[in-house]
Design a protein around this motif. Structure first.
Motif, short mmCIF file in Angstrom:
data_model
loop_
_atom_site.label_atom_id
_atom_site.label_comp_id
_atom_site.label_asym_id
_atom_site.label_seq_id
_atom_site.Cartn_x
_atom_site.Cartn_y
_atom_site.Cartn_z
N ARG A 78 7.19 -0.48 -5.70
CA ARG A 78 7.23 -0.72 -4.25
C ARG A 78 6.93 -2.18 -3.99
O ARG A 78 6.00 -2.75 -4.60
CB ARG A 78 6.22 0.15 -3.52
N PRO A 89 7.74 11.26 7.26
CA PRO A 89 7.48 10.80 5.89
C PRO A 89 6.00 10.53 5.66
O PRO A 89 5.56 10.46 4.50
CB PRO A 89 8.30 9.51 5.78
N LEU A 90 5.23 10.37 6.73
CA LEU A 90 3.81 10.03 6.69
C LEU A 90 3.64 8.63 6.05
O LEU A 90 4.51 8.22 5.29
CB LEU A 90 2.99 11.09 5.95
N PRO A 91 2.61 7.88 6.29
CA PRO A 91 1.43 8.27 7.06
C PRO A 91 1.72 8.32 8.57
O PRO A 91 2.57 7.60 9.07
CB PRO A 91 0.45 7.14 6.77
N HIS A 141 14.29 3.69 0.83
CA HIS A 141 13.20 4.45 0.21
C HIS A 141 13.82 5.73 -0.36
O HIS A 141 13.60 6.83 0.17
CB HIS A 141 12.14 4.76 1.27
N PRO A 178 0.80 -1.23 0.00
CA PRO A 178 0.00 0.00 0.00
C PRO A 178 0.84 1.29 0.00
O PRO A 178 1.95 1.31 0.51
CB PRO A 178 -0.80 -0.10 1.31
N SER A 179 0.24 2.32 -0.57
CA SER A 179 0.90 3.64 -0.61
C SER A 179 -0.15 4.68 -0.95
O SER A 179 -1.06 4.42 -1.74
CB SER A 179 1.97 3.64 -1.70
N THR A 180 -0.01 5.85 -0.37
CA THR A 180 -0.78 7.01 -0.83
C THR A 180 0.17 8.00 -1.49
O THR A 180 0.08 8.29 -2.68
CB THR A 180 -1.52 7.68 0.36
N ARG A 181 1.12 8.53 -0.71
CA ARG A 181 1.99 9.59 -1.20
C ARG A 181 2.90 9.16 -2.34
O ARG A 181 3.00 9.85 -3.37
CB ARG A 181 2.92 10.09 -0.06
N THR A 182 3.59 8.05 -2.17
CA THR A 182 4.63 7.72 -3.16
C THR A 182 3.98 7.42 -4.51
O THR A 182 4.40 7.96 -5.54
CB THR A 182 5.47 6.52 -2.67
N GLN A 235 11.77 8.97 -1.05
CA GLN A 235 11.34 9.70 0.14
C GLN A 235 12.49 10.59 0.62
O GLN A 235 12.29 11.74 1.02
CB GLN A 235 10.93 8.72 1.25
N1 CP Z 1 6.05 8.28 2.81
C1 CP Z 1 5.50 7.27 2.13
O1 CP Z 1 6.19 6.42 1.56
O2 CP Z 1 4.13 7.27 2.14
P1 CP Z 1 3.21 6.21 1.41
O3 CP Z 1 3.43 4.88 2.10
O4 CP Z 1 1.81 6.71 1.56
O5 CP Z 1 3.65 6.12 -0.01
#
Ligand code: CP
Length: 303
Positions: free
Chosen positions: A101, A262-264, A129, A48-52, A132
């Motif tokens: 990823r 780096p979030l989340p 990463h 899972p990922s949102t930002r990347t 990031q």
């Molecule tokens: N910082 C980061 O990698 O966020 P995601 O897991 O949402 O991609």
């Protein structure tokens, strides 16, 4: 043809070049709006990922290119047992560049060995990463104006935190950087990463106490305790709320501290901190898009 697996795949000069391109993109977005017309980015996300993922996709769209891919292993033929090598060979027939990823360390390396197009590691298990870190470096440059002579606190899950390992490796190359590694005993930075700090001639201290460490920090890089990396739910539950940054703790911090993450986020930064001018984690997410735009241009050889 060049891939990016680790932040150390870049020279310091190349990092400067990526930052310069990202800053130019921020100032002159129209100049870049069609620079990747006809090019395709494949986002292969087995985790899972949102930002990347979304920032990679936004990056390619803002460069005029297109995007294809999948956001979970179950919607790809990995669910039928296809290998990473075969996936990389296949996707090379359809796209110009891959961002991948995967939950296993080394997966992006295997993909890069088998693809005939550039592969970007968008996170491989607890290993690295690098993109990031590109977002982190642009944030530090924009907030602090330098990488030298900074005391950088890294707090939370420093064992499995791939963003932490990549950031340490990047900052090891700058003079006068000192690390304060703040974590519970069980989540300390792995020895191989600490050895790199020592080899680079940099100082570090390890502590469990965030409040005590805070006053000397120029940057506080908070991280989430990552449920998905634990084998044992009991250990996760015991450690998950080890650190919670809130406004009362920040009264002891420098007025020009930069708070990054780096979030989340889960619980480790109170939402009350979001309005503090020292909080930069959402700008960090935006900076990630600009640096990924710069990286796509570099790897596709587009000036
Ligand atoms: N910082 C980061 O990698 O966020 P995601 O897991 O949402 O991609």
């Amino acid at each position: 043809m060049r891939s990016v697996i680790d932040i150390l795949d870049f020279t310091v000069e190349e990092l400067d070049e990526l930052i310069a391109t990202a800053l130019d993109i921020i100032d002159n977005p129209n100049k870049y709006a069609h620079i990747c017309d006809g090019k395709k980015l494949a986002t292969l996300f087995f985790e899972p990922s949102t930002r990347t993922r979304l920032s990679f996709e936004a990056a390619m769209y803002e460069l005029g290119g297109n995007v294809l891919g999948f956001s979970e292993a179950n919607s790809s033929s990995a669910a039928k047992g296809e290998s990473i090598a075969d996936t990389a060979k296949t996707v090379s027939c359809y796209a110009d560049i891959i961002a991948m990823r995967h939950p296993k360390e080394g997966a992006a390396y295997v993909a890069a060995q088998n693809a005939s197009i550039p592969v970007i590691n968008a996170g491989d298990g607890g290993h690295c990463h690098p993109t990031q870190t590109l977002a982190d470096l642009l944030t530090i440059r924009r907030e602090k104006g330098r990488f030298n002579n900074l005391t950088v606190g890294l707090c939370g899950d420093l064992k499995f935190g791939r963003t932490v390992h990549s950031l340490i490796n990047a900052l090891n190359r700058y003079d006068g950087v000192k690390f304060v590694l703040i974590s519970p005993e069980e989540l300390r930075v792995p020895s191989y990463v600490k050895n790199e700090i020592t080899k680079a001639g940099k100082e570090y201290v390890e502590t469990k106490d965030l409040a005590e460490a805070l006053p000397e920090l120029d940057i506080l890089y908070m991280t989430r305790v990552q449920k998905e990396r634990f084998f044992n739910e009991e250990d996760y539950l015991r450690l998950k709320d080890s650190y919670i940054l809130d406004p009362s703790k920040l009264t002891r911090a420098k007025s020009d501290l930069s708070i990054m993450h780096p979030l989340p986020r889960v619980n480790e930064i109170s939402v009350k901190v979001d309005s503090d001018p020292r909080a930069h984690y959402f700008e960090q997410a935006l900076n990630g898009k600009y640096m990924r735009m710069a990286l796509i241009l570099m790897l596709l050889g587009i000036k």
